[in-house]
Design a protein around this motif. Structure first.
Motif, mmCIF file in Angstrom:
data_model
loop_
_atom_site.group_PDB
_atom_site.id
_atom_site.type_symbol
_atom_site.label_atom_id
_atom_site.label_comp_id
_atom_site.label_asym_id
_atom_site.label_seq_id
_atom_site.Cartn_x
_atom_site.Cartn_y
_atom_site.Cartn_z
ATOM 1 N N ARG A 1 -8.334 -21.693 11.800
ATOM 2 C CA ARG A 1 -7.864 -23.002 11.327
ATOM 3 C C ARG A 1 -9.030 -23.938 11.049
ATOM 4 O O ARG A 1 -9.047 -24.653 10.049
ATOM 5 N N THR A 2 -10.029 -23.912 11.920
ATOM 6 C CA THR A 2 -11.208 -24.756 11.725
ATOM 7 C C THR A 2 -11.949 -24.346 10.456
ATOM 8 O O THR A 2 -12.344 -25.188 9.649
ATOM 9 N N TRP A 3 -12.109 -23.054 10.268
ATOM 10 C CA TRP A 3 -12.801 -22.557 9.062
ATOM 11 C C TRP A 3 -12.014 -22.923 7.815
ATOM 12 O O TRP A 3 -12.577 -23.370 6.824
ATOM 13 N N PHE A 4 -10.704 -22.733 7.867
ATOM 14 C CA PHE A 4 -9.852 -22.945 6.687
ATOM 15 C C PHE A 4 -9.664 -24.421 6.369
ATOM 16 O O PHE A 4 -9.500 -24.795 5.213
ATOM 17 N N SER A 5 -9.667 -25.261 7.373
ATOM 18 C CA SER A 5 -9.538 -26.725 7.274
ATOM 19 C C SER A 5 -8.234 -27.193 6.611
ATOM 20 O O SER A 5 -8.168 -28.300 6.093
ATOM 21 N N ARG A 6 -7.252 -26.340 6.619
ATOM 22 C CA ARG A 6 -5.903 -26.686 6.156
ATOM 23 C C ARG A 6 -4.920 -25.941 7.049
ATOM 24 O O ARG A 6 -5.296 -25.013 7.745
ATOM 25 N N PRO A 7 -3.653 -26.312 7.016
ATOM 26 C CA PRO A 7 -2.678 -25.559 7.826
ATOM 27 C C PRO A 7 -2.690 -24.078 7.449
ATOM 28 O O PRO A 7 -2.839 -23.717 6.279
ATOM 29 N N LEU A 8 -2.524 -23.226 8.446
ATOM 30 C CA LEU A 8 -2.612 -21.785 8.211
ATOM 31 C C LEU A 8 -1.521 -21.263 7.292
ATOM 32 O O LEU A 8 -1.708 -20.248 6.631
ATOM 33 N N MET B 1 -2.566 -20.459 3.796
ATOM 34 C CA MET B 1 -3.479 -19.350 3.513
ATOM 35 C C MET B 1 -2.859 -18.356 2.545
ATOM 36 O O MET B 1 -1.674 -18.058 2.614
ATOM 37 N N GLU B 2 -3.675 -17.860 1.666
ATOM 38 C CA GLU B 2 -3.325 -16.804 0.726
ATOM 39 C C GLU B 2 -4.119 -15.564 1.116
ATOM 40 O O GLU B 2 -5.104 -15.665 1.852
ATOM 41 N N PRO B 3 -3.730 -14.393 0.623
ATOM 42 C CA PRO B 3 -4.490 -13.177 0.951
ATOM 43 C C PRO B 3 -5.988 -13.294 0.646
ATOM 44 O O PRO B 3 -6.817 -12.819 1.420
ATOM 45 N N ALA B 4 -6.346 -13.948 -0.435
ATOM 46 C CA ALA B 4 -7.773 -14.103 -0.771
ATOM 47 C C ALA B 4 -8.506 -14.936 0.287
ATOM 48 O O ALA B 4 -9.681 -14.681 0.571
ATOM 49 N N ASP B 5 -7.823 -15.920 0.874
ATOM 50 C CA ASP B 5 -8.434 -16.726 1.934
ATOM 51 C C ASP B 5 -8.688 -15.868 3.169
ATOM 52 O O ASP B 5 -9.748 -15.952 3.791
ATOM 53 N N ALA B 6 -7.710 -15.052 3.533
ATOM 54 C CA ALA B 6 -7.881 -14.161 4.689
ATOM 55 C C ALA B 6 -9.012 -13.174 4.426
ATOM 56 O O ALA B 6 -9.820 -12.896 5.317
ATOM 57 N N ASP B 7 -9.085 -12.647 3.210
ATOM 58 C CA ASP B 7 -10.175 -11.734 2.863
ATOM 59 C C ASP B 7 -11.528 -12.425 3.011
ATOM 60 O O ASP B 7 -12.475 -11.845 3.540
ATOM 61 N N ALA B 8 -11.612 -13.664 2.545
ATOM 62 C CA ALA B 8 -12.874 -14.402 2.651
ATOM 63 C C ALA B 8 -13.233 -14.642 4.115
ATOM 64 O O ALA B 8 -14.396 -14.515 4.502
ATOM 65 N N TYR B 9 -12.252 -14.981 4.928
ATOM 66 C CA TYR B 9 -12.521 -15.236 6.338
ATOM 67 C C TYR B 9 -12.972 -13.967 7.050
ATOM 68 O O TYR B 9 -14.026 -13.930 7.680
ATOM 69 N N PHE B 10 -12.164 -12.911 6.953
ATOM 70 C CA PHE B 10 -12.474 -11.690 7.691
ATOM 71 C C PHE B 10 -13.616 -10.906 7.059
ATOM 72 O O PHE B 10 -14.373 -10.236 7.759
ATOM 73 N N GLY B 11 -13.765 -10.984 5.756
ATOM 74 C CA GLY B 11 -14.789 -10.211 5.076
ATOM 75 C C GLY B 11 -16.136 -10.887 4.981
ATOM 76 O O GLY B 11 -17.148 -10.216 4.803
ATOM 77 N N LYS B 12 -16.161 -12.202 5.090
ATOM 78 C CA LYS B 12 -17.428 -12.924 4.932
ATOM 79 C C LYS B 12 -17.748 -13.795 6.138
ATOM 80 O O LYS B 12 -18.745 -13.599 6.814
ATOM 81 N N ALA B 13 -16.902 -14.772 6.410
ATOM 82 C CA ALA B 13 -17.193 -15.752 7.466
ATOM 83 C C ALA B 13 -17.284 -15.095 8.837
ATOM 84 O O ALA B 13 -18.243 -15.314 9.573
ATOM 85 N N LEU B 14 -16.285 -14.295 9.186
ATOM 86 C CA LEU B 14 -16.266 -13.682 10.509
ATOM 87 C C LEU B 14 -17.342 -12.610 10.637
ATOM 88 O O LEU B 14 -17.962 -12.469 11.684
ATOM 89 N N ARG B 15 -17.551 -11.874 9.569
ATOM 90 C CA ARG B 15 -18.552 -10.802 9.603
ATOM 91 C C ARG B 15 -19.947 -11.344 9.931
ATOM 92 O O ARG B 15 -20.741 -10.673 10.573
ATOM 93 N N ASN B 16 -20.231 -12.561 9.509
ATOM 94 C CA ASN B 16 -21.554 -13.142 9.736
ATOM 95 C C ASN B 16 -21.635 -13.964 11.017
ATOM 96 O O ASN B 16 -22.666 -14.560 11.295
ATOM 97 N N SER B 17 -20.568 -13.998 11.796
ATOM 98 C CA SER B 17 -20.593 -14.791 13.014
ATOM 99 C C SER B 17 -21.240 -14.009 14.157
ATOM 100 O O SER B 17 -21.170 -12.780 14.188
ATOM 101 N N PRO B 18 -21.883 -14.702 15.098
ATOM 102 C CA PRO B 18 -22.495 -14.017 16.240
ATOM 103 C C PRO B 18 -21.434 -13.252 17.028
ATOM 104 O O PRO B 18 -20.319 -13.709 17.211
#
Length: 92
Positions: free
Chosen positions: A58-65, A68-85
């Motif tokens: 939710r913090t990453w998306f900055s809008r109500p969950l 979210m669209e499939p492309a948003d989930a892909d961006a989160y899990f494929g990019k943002a989360l992958r680069n997190s410690p």
């Protein structure tokens, strides 16, 4: 014998929800999620972890969950989360 009734779309009769109303609704939905998980017998730590993941998204998306669209989930899990410690297989 059952009678038929006309079903009207009420969306046009309601004003759009305010930011405060949406925030309260989102809190209510999350509370229901926590209650359902706890009622299902999940351990407190598991429920806390699930809520933590939802809050992180939710913090990453900055809008109500629900926006979210499939492309948003892909961006989160494929990019943002992958680069997190701490993410397994994190790329340097």
């Amino acid at each position: 014998m059952a009678a038929l009734a006309v079903v009207r779309d009420l969306r046009g009769h309601w004003a759009p929800a305010s930011a405060e109303e949406l925030e309260r609704f989102e809190t209510d939905v999350l509370s229901g999620f926590v209650l359902a998980r706890a009622s299902a017998g999940l351990a407190d730590g598991t429920v806390r972890g699930d809520v933590g993941h939802l809050e992180q998204i939710r913090t990453w998306f900055s809008r109500p969950l629900w926006d979210m669209e499939p492309a948003d989930a892909d961006a989160y899990f494929g990019k943002a989360l992958r680069n997190s410690p701490g993410w397994p297989g994190r790329r340097p």
